[in-house]
Every structure is written in structure tokens, then in C-alpha cells.
Write an enzyme that holds these catalytic residues in place. Structure first.
Site, PDB file in Angstrom:
ATOM      1  N   THR A   1     -28.631  31.098  39.279  1.00  0.00           N
ATOM      2  CA  THR A   1     -28.111  30.691  40.585  1.00  0.00           C
ATOM      3  C   THR A   1     -28.489  29.257  40.940  1.00  0.00           C
ATOM      4  O   THR A   1     -28.608  28.902  42.107  1.00  0.00           O
ATOM      5  CB  THR A   1     -28.639  31.631  41.682  1.00  0.00           C
ATOM      6  OG1 THR A   1     -30.085  31.601  41.671  1.00  0.00           O
ATOM      7  CG2 THR A   1     -28.166  33.059  41.473  1.00  0.00           C
ATOM      8  N   CYS A   2     -28.665  28.398  39.938  1.00  0.00           N
ATOM      9  CA  CYS A   2     -29.176  27.045  40.189  1.00  0.00           C
ATOM     10  C   CYS A   2     -28.278  26.241  41.126  1.00  0.00           C
ATOM     11  O   CYS A   2     -28.761  25.494  41.982  1.00  0.00           O
ATOM     12  CB  CYS A   2     -29.384  26.300  38.878  1.00  0.00           C
ATOM     13  SG  CYS A   2     -27.976  26.312  37.756  1.00  0.00           S
ATOM     14  N   GLY A   3     -26.959  26.389  40.984  1.00  0.00           N
ATOM     15  CA  GLY A   3     -26.048  25.655  41.856  1.00  0.00           C
ATOM     16  C   GLY A   3     -26.119  26.139  43.289  1.00  0.00           C
ATOM     17  O   GLY A   3     -26.101  25.330  44.233  1.00  0.00           O
TER      18      GLY A   3
END
Length: 273
Positions: free
Chosen positions: A86-88
Site C-alpha cells: 500500500t505504499c502509494g
């Protein structure tokens, strides 16, 4: 008989740095952390001692150790650690001070068909998600999709004026930019910039411009060369073969990661904080 020598004279004041003030409040404790693991850095980056996060990033990444930069701008955003790919979403949540959480964004992105697990392999989808999130949180900040020009006079000047960026790139083992053809695709929030020496009329010296970045795999601020981040951003050609076999179903844009609907040579710009 023992005599006590006179105390040494006080150190000279830190050199003046013409920083544009960020909208964030300064920390209540302006002194850097003096824990044992950081004592070796205490004789460097005196110009940044009133901004502990900035001081630590520059001390660790060997930026302007013994002289103040020609110019810098740094806006503080919260650090948020990611859960899963879920980095974005985490980077976008940092920009709005977690007013919409990554978990809430994940639900929205799933409903819109942008993601299955939190992955965001399309800058165009990220723009659409930003519209929905900003409307939900009533955030009044301008944002736009940029195609190319990450290391450019225009982008640098906007960063100096307080802009922030969301940039996809390949992350190395220490999360710094690398060239893995997109196999280690990750998102970073660019929340500041450092110009080491007087750039004259242009910003064409690739060793003179650093950006200050946060991302979902570390609580700490990082300092990377903007040129390295641009090269990594341009290197996002394909989806990782390793991820293809990890048992998860990912949503890829038409044309793939390296296509016009993907990530390659694209980033998001935010202005008007």
C-alpha cells in the site's frame, strides 16, 4: 597544586541559511536526538539542528555536513508505515496528514477497480483516487499529473516554492532509488529540496540537487539526489516476475507498468499547501 584550565570559547554560530519557512510548526524540542546510535553525527549539519528530522536525514546521507546549503525548503508531513503493498496509498495519506487513512483509501480504490491489494501501478488512477480523497477530506490543494521533467528547472523551482510530489520509483534494499526495470516499484513522497551550492541560472549539476523523501517502509526522512530519483522513475518498464508468482492478484493498467497508463516517467505534483 592542580589548576583547572579555563573553559574553551563557545563555538561560532551556525551559518545562516535562507530557508523559506514551511507551514508546519517547529518541533517543541529543537535539539537533535542524542541517543548513543547518533552521537557520531553530532558534529555535523549544525545549520539544521533546529529541525531534528531534517538534521538526521542530512547527517546520515552525507548532505551539507560542514556548510549550510545555498537554499533549502522542507515541509513536515507525518510518517506512516505501510501494511502490505500500500505504499502509494500511504504516501497520499501523508500528504493530507492522515485525514483519510490508507485503510479508507484502500476501500475506495478497490471499489473503483484501481487495486486489489493496495498496489497502484497507474499514475492516472492515482490522480483519480486523489480527486476522490481530497473531496472527501475537503482538501484545497492543487494537484496535477506530470509526464517527464522530474529533474528540471520547472520542477525544482516549484519544490523550492513548497510543492510536494508523489513519485513512483524502484527501491533498493535500503529503499533508495535504483534501476531494477520496475521490479521493485515503490512510491515516495518528496517533501523538500536542498540546493547545495549556488546553481547560477540553471540547475543542471546533478550532484547539486537533493530531495527530501518519505515512504511507507521507514519512519525516517531520506535525502536522495533528484537525478537518481528521476533515473529510477524513468526505469519503470515492467511488472515484477517475482510478484507474478506470489499468489496475489494485481491490477495492472492497459499497456503495463511502462505504458502511458502506467508509472514510467510520470509523477504527481501538489501545490498550494
Amino acid at each position: 597544586m592542580c589548576t583547572i584550565p579555563p573553559a574553551p570559547p563557545p563555538p561560532p554560530p551556525a551559518p545562516f541559511c535562507p530557508e523559506v519557512q514551511s507551514p508546519s510548526k517547529s518541533p517543541s524540542n529543537p535539539k537533535p536526538d542524542t541517543s548513543t546510535s547518533k552521537l557520531k553525527y553530532l558534529d555535523v549539519c549544525e545549520w539544521a539542528t533546529n529541525r531534528p528530522e531534517l538534521w538526521e536525514a542530512c547527517a546520515k546521507h552525507d548532505v551539507c555536513h560542514y556548510q549550510a546549503p545555498f537554499y533549502y525548503k522542507y515541509t513536515e508531513f507525518p510518517s506512516i508505515l505501510q501494511v502490505g503493498p500500500t505504499c502509494g496509498l500511504v504516501a497520499l495519506s501523508m500528504i493530507i496528514n492522515n485525514e483519510v487513512t490508507p485503510e479508507e483509501m484502500l476501500n475506495i480504490a478497490k471499489m473503483e477497480g484501481y487495486t486489489n491489494n493496495g498496489e497502484m501501478f497507474s499514475c492516472k488512477n492515482m490522480i483519480e483516487l486523489t480527486k476522490k480523497v481530497f473531496n472527501l477530506a475537503e482538501i484545497n490543494v492543487r494537484f496535477s499529473l506530470q509526464c517527464g521533467g522530474l529533474f528540471s528547472k520547472m520542477t525544482i523551482e516549484r519544490l523550492l516554492n513548497g510543492a510536494a510530489l508523489l513519485v513512483p520509483y524502484d527501491a533498493d534494499f535500503n529503499h533508495s532509488p535504483c534501476l531494477k526495470r520496475g521490479h521493485k516499484a515503490h512510491w515516495a513522497l518528496v517533501c523538500g529540496i536542498i540546493i547545495v551550492n549556488d546553481p547560477g541560472e540553471n540547475f543542471d549539476d546533478i550532484d547539486n540537487v537533493y530531495v527530501l523523501c518519505k515512504h511507507g517502509k521507514s519512519r525516517y526522512l531520506a535525502a536522495w539526489k533528484l537525478y537518481d530519483l528521476e533515473m529510477s522513475n524513468k526505469n519503470l518498464f515492467e511488472f515484477s516476475p517475482q510478484r507474478e508468482g506470489d499468489g496475489l492478484m494485481y491490477i495492472l493498467p492497459e499497456g503495463g507498468v511502462g505504458g502511458e497508463n502506467g508509472l514510467q516517467d510520470q509523477f504527481l505534483m501538489f501545490e498550494g499547501f
